[in-house]
Design a protein around this motif. Structure first.
Motif, mmCIF file in Angstrom:
data_model
loop_
_atom_site.group_PDB
_atom_site.id
_atom_site.type_symbol
_atom_site.label_atom_id
_atom_site.label_comp_id
_atom_site.label_asym_id
_atom_site.label_seq_id
_atom_site.Cartn_x
_atom_site.Cartn_y
_atom_site.Cartn_z
ATOM 1 N N TYR A 48 -40.972 -23.894 2.811
ATOM 2 C CA TYR A 48 -40.950 -24.276 1.596
ATOM 3 C C TYR A 48 -39.345 -24.151 0.945
ATOM 4 C CZ TYR A 48 -46.060 -23.000 1.017
ATOM 5 O OH TYR A 48 -47.219 -23.367 0.985
ATOM 6 N N PRO A 76 -43.200 -24.345 -5.857
ATOM 7 C CA PRO A 76 -42.630 -24.633 -4.459
ATOM 8 C C PRO A 76 -43.007 -25.639 -3.778
ATOM 9 C CG PRO A 76 -43.993 -22.351 -4.673
ATOM 10 C CD PRO A 76 -44.485 -22.926 -5.878
ATOM 11 N N SER A 83 -43.583 -27.836 -0.683
ATOM 12 C CA SER A 83 -43.815 -27.949 0.713
ATOM 13 C C SER A 83 -43.038 -29.154 1.439
ATOM 14 C CB SER A 83 -45.275 -27.636 0.955
ATOM 15 O OG SER A 83 -45.656 -27.857 2.274
#
Length: 313
Positions: free
Chosen positions: A179, A188, A190
């Motif tokens: 992350y 966040p 990914s």
């Protein structure tokens, strides 16, 4: 006390002392001089990295719908600690907390940070950011590592060219994914499957792509790795050379951090007073002043001569 946040340096000693003063144990930051996975791997167990970069003001940083690399994981914001950045200059400590508050299974974060995490983890990111910016403990600890600035130039022109802006973000392997944790983003980001073991290779790949988006002349990046206190490893393996080196490093950091906090204006004033008193006692004040004025005059003449040569060229 002021509720503002001051800027702090991207320095291993600053970040190590900062996280310790917040109550976490057996943690250390190391500055990385190369983007080599092997350098990161040598620091295992590695909990994450904090990346400092020039914030682009002339081109879009990212789209609100799609990041330039990776994908937004909005669902993850409810499962991991991710806080929106709601105040200026807090990004260094926010990046640090983005790593340490997601590593509670591997790291002793201490009572105070534990209470903060427990209070905020059920909140949405924007309220977590507000709670972080309003925490007296976190703000005061952060500000204790700011450089002393005894002078403020109130005559500086307003509305001129702005200085370059820099920003801290974090990368960490959490729940099997890599992350990117940036409080200025909506969620966040990914970057795919990732474990602590292959984190060095994965994060270096992401960072290399990110740096490649800048002009080749831009070199103002800094990378700090958060790892276990290297003194723990030294004691476990009986490596007295490593232990001695790390203990010496801690003493250096303690001294450097003390210098950052200290205001030397009073000290400089006392030195100047001592010099003046000495010159007065010797009856050489006029001679000393005359010599100083002559040196200044010669320096000004040399500067003007240099400008004339530059213009004629």
């Amino acid at each position: 006390m002021s509720g503002g946040w001051n800027t702090i340096e991207s320095d291993a000693g600053v970040f190590t002392s900062l996280v310790e003063n917040l109550g976490a144990s057996n943690l250390q930051f190391e500055e990385l001089l190369t983007l080599e996975p092997s350098e990161l791997s040598s620091l295992q167990p590695l909990y994450g990295v904090i990346f400092l970069f020039k914030y682009p003001t002339d081109t879009p940083y990212t789209s609100s719908e799609t990041p330039l690399d990776g994908t937004f994981d909005h669902d993850a914001a409810s499962r991991i600690f991710f806080a929106a950045q709601t105040i200026q200059n807090a990004c260094a400590t926010q990046a640090l907390l983005s790593v340490v508050l997601n590593k509670t299974d591997e790291v002793d974060i201490g009572e105070k940070l534990g209470e903060f995490r427990e209070f905020t983890i059920e909140l949405p990111p924007e309220f977590r950011g507000e709670a972080l910016s309003n925490s007296d403990l976190i703000r005061e600890t952060h500000n204790s590592f700011a450089r002393s600035s005894p002078f403020a130039d109130e005559t500086a022109p307003k509305g001129g060219e702005s200085e370059d802006v820099f920003h801290f973000i974090a990368y960490s392997a959490i729940n099997g994914k890599l992350y990117e944790l940036d409080g200025l983003q909506p969620a966040p980001i990914s970057h795919g499957e990732c474990t602590m073991e292959n984190f060095p290779e994965k994060v270096v790949d992401v960072l290399q792509r990110r740096i490649a988006r800048y002009e080749a002349t831009e070199i103002r990046f800094n990378l700090l790795a958060m790892c276990r206190d290297l003194r723990v490893r030294a004691r476990e393996f009986g490596d007295m050379e490593l232990l001695e080196r790390e203990e010496r490093k801690r003493k250096d950091w303690l001294f450097e951090n003390a210098l950052r906090r200290h205001n030397f204006v009073g000290f400089a004033g006392e030195v100047l007073k001592g010099v003046v008193e000495s010159k007065m006692k010797d009856g050489k004040v006029d001679e000393w002043v005359a010599e100083s004025l002559e040196r200044r005059k010669k320096a000004e003449q040399a500067r003007r001569a240099g400008q004339d040569v530059e213009m004629s060229g």
